[in-house]
Scaffold this active site. Sequence first.
Site, PDB file in Angstrom:
ATOM      1  N   HIS A   1     -27.952 -18.223  24.479  1.00  0.00           N
ATOM      2  CA  HIS A   1     -26.875 -17.886  25.838  1.00  0.00           C
ATOM      3  C   HIS A   1     -26.238 -19.388  26.039  1.00  0.00           C
ATOM      4  O   HIS A   1     -25.107 -19.273  26.764  1.00  0.00           O
ATOM      5  CB  HIS A   1     -27.636 -17.549  27.113  1.00  0.00           C
ATOM      6  CG  HIS A   1     -27.760 -16.027  27.058  1.00  0.00           C
ATOM      7  ND1 HIS A   1     -28.393 -15.435  26.105  1.00  0.00           N
ATOM      8  CD2 HIS A   1     -27.253 -15.067  27.876  1.00  0.00           C
ATOM      9  CE1 HIS A   1     -28.698 -14.149  26.181  1.00  0.00           C
ATOM     10  NE2 HIS A   1     -27.878 -13.937  27.447  1.00  0.00           N
TER      11      HIS A   1
ATOM     12  N   HIS B   1       0.881  -1.237   0.083  1.00  0.00           N
ATOM     13  CA  HIS B   1       0.034   0.028  -0.046  1.00  0.00           C
ATOM     14  C   HIS B   1       0.784   1.035  -0.011  1.00  0.00           C
ATOM     15  O   HIS B   1       1.784   1.579   0.794  1.00  0.00           O
ATOM     16  CB  HIS B   1      -0.939  -0.141   1.337  1.00  0.00           C
ATOM     17  CG  HIS B   1      -1.986  -1.112   1.239  1.00  0.00           C
ATOM     18  ND1 HIS B   1      -1.516  -2.577   1.679  1.00  0.00           N
ATOM     19  CD2 HIS B   1      -3.152  -1.378   1.118  1.00  0.00           C
ATOM     20  CE1 HIS B   1      -2.380  -3.401   1.628  1.00  0.00           C
ATOM     21  NE2 HIS B   1      -3.449  -2.770   1.286  1.00  0.00           N
TER      22      HIS B   1
END
Length: 662
Positions: free
Chosen positions: A472, A37
Amino acid sequence: MSAADFSSLSEPQKEQQLTNYIKGLIMDGVRNANSGHTGGAFSSVDFAYTLFQKHLNYDPDDCRWYNRDRFVLSAGHESMLLYSLLHLQGYLDMDELKRFRQLGSKTPGHPESHLTPGVEATTGPLGQGISMAVGMALASNIAAAYLGEKVVNNYTYVICGDGDIQEPVALGSCQLAGHYGLDRLIVFYDFNKIQISGEVSRNDSTDIAQMFRAFQWNVLEIDGNDQVAVDQAIRQAKSNSGRPTIIIGHTIMARGCATMEGSEETHGSPLPHEEIAATKEKLSIPADQAFFLPTEALEFFRRRFDALRQGRKSWEQEVQQASGNAQFASLFDQFARGVVPAINFPDLNQKMATRKAFGKLLEAAADSFVAFAGGSADLEPSNNTTGFLDKVGDYTRENHRGRSIPFGVREFPMGAITNGMQLFGIKSFGATFLSFADYQRAAIRLAALQQIGTMFIYTHDSIYLGEDGPTHQPVEHIPSLRLIPNLLVLRPADGGETARAFQFALQSQRPTALCLTRQDLEPVTTTYYGSGGDFARGGYILRRENGTLGIILIATGSEVKLALDVATELENSKGCGVRVVNMPCCELFDEQPASYRDEVLPPSVARRASIEAASTSGWYKYIGLQGVAIGVDTFGESAPAKDLEKHFGLTTEMVAKSLASL
């Protein structure tokens, strides 16, 4: 421009030309690797150069000096910018820049803290770098509260980009940074308005300045490519009290390129050869010399080194003087050297939930282990961290000595922040329900990748939590955590083994995930450990067979007692010896010598079964394809625990019946 030409420049011109040379290193590194980059590194370079040249406090001879300023490149894809600066600091050889993104180099595609000198955090996934920086700034404040501001007075600096700010983990962490009042945290937001796919305006129109003001941050907006403005902004940020600072730098993507300024095409690709040549000509860099950096320019950057070294010496004198106080010396060993003191742990050889045992261990550690901090994601009573909170107090903007960290319902930020605290040197933990480990999985992965000892605490570790139901009740979570390299998943079988797991985790330089029960467990490991067992081996023979060994049962956590009961039942019904192996940590067991593993699990014994109230995935490497894996391979149900036990076939009689074919 020749070296002689550089020497003839004025100081401001030298600053600019050295910045140009850094851009040359970035272009050449990315082009040489044929990947990387360039554009963002160009737009961030003015801030980074100004910071490293004029403000960053570090020791040129020791990149791990305790009181150094921390710099986190949250926009980790701009790594060639950081590597170029690390070369100027003397931490990286030029040869490593030339080996950018190559196998075995110290310059990987994204910064790796365990690999490269001077890299403070592994920052590949966006958003986590700034979050870990919040943890570093928080840890610094806690350390300063105990060691004094003459010993700990560092700043934490960050460069982040648009992608960082768009990640929710960063926003949650920044909310907390403002709430905590971390005024020694300074973030530069490289607002170049370009992402991989094009302009940021395609997907975001947030008023970033207003958002951060709402987060209780000090907000400065500048021309981010003006080094004078950058310098003034950093000075202003350092004079700010009570709030973290974000410097919004309006920059230009790939600023300085000959023809490609502002182009998204510069984001994730090397510049074309002709663009590099034209850009070097524009920046007065010899086009025919790759990785050009004249000695005079390097010496110009390093002209602060004598002052930095003297600063380190003065700090050492301060520490030496303070170390005459025994209490300070002990605390310094904990904070700066990672020493875990002796802790008077309670006797937990009684029937109790392992989450309750954990709570008692936390309270014991609170008394003597001061460089130990953490908290719960708004589940203090359920995670049993309330006792720790009562002892050490909440960290607040007024109380920096508080070591209970109120994270709120922010599991992912909690994971990233505790990683940052751990990187700074404070032993750190974060607690939530095991079913919510998925929310922070990316932070767990970075802890494992960085080889740091963050403690991830997970209570309510199975369907036995009961009525809260399948949302859960963790099923696939334990085996999925075991897939993360370098993570140690600890599932103790009773209160006593929880103490051993906790003590192991405190000393571990690798991340640990402690999986703890909601329901009470009977003590089952005492007899074995009374004969000198070692938790660090990960798995061991808990119950030896009566007679000739014919069947091996392997279990973890709450199912160890079930395995013991089933073993008695099978011996009575099958007439052969049944061995029970407790496996509190598969990873540690796998690391044992083959001789030990074969002693525990003799290869000649093929009749094997595993028992764990979780997905059966992963157990066949121990029991073989002909073995029987007892577990839960569906989602849970909402019902009392006793009803669930029968529904999922986890009673002694039902498991024994399931193993009739062995």
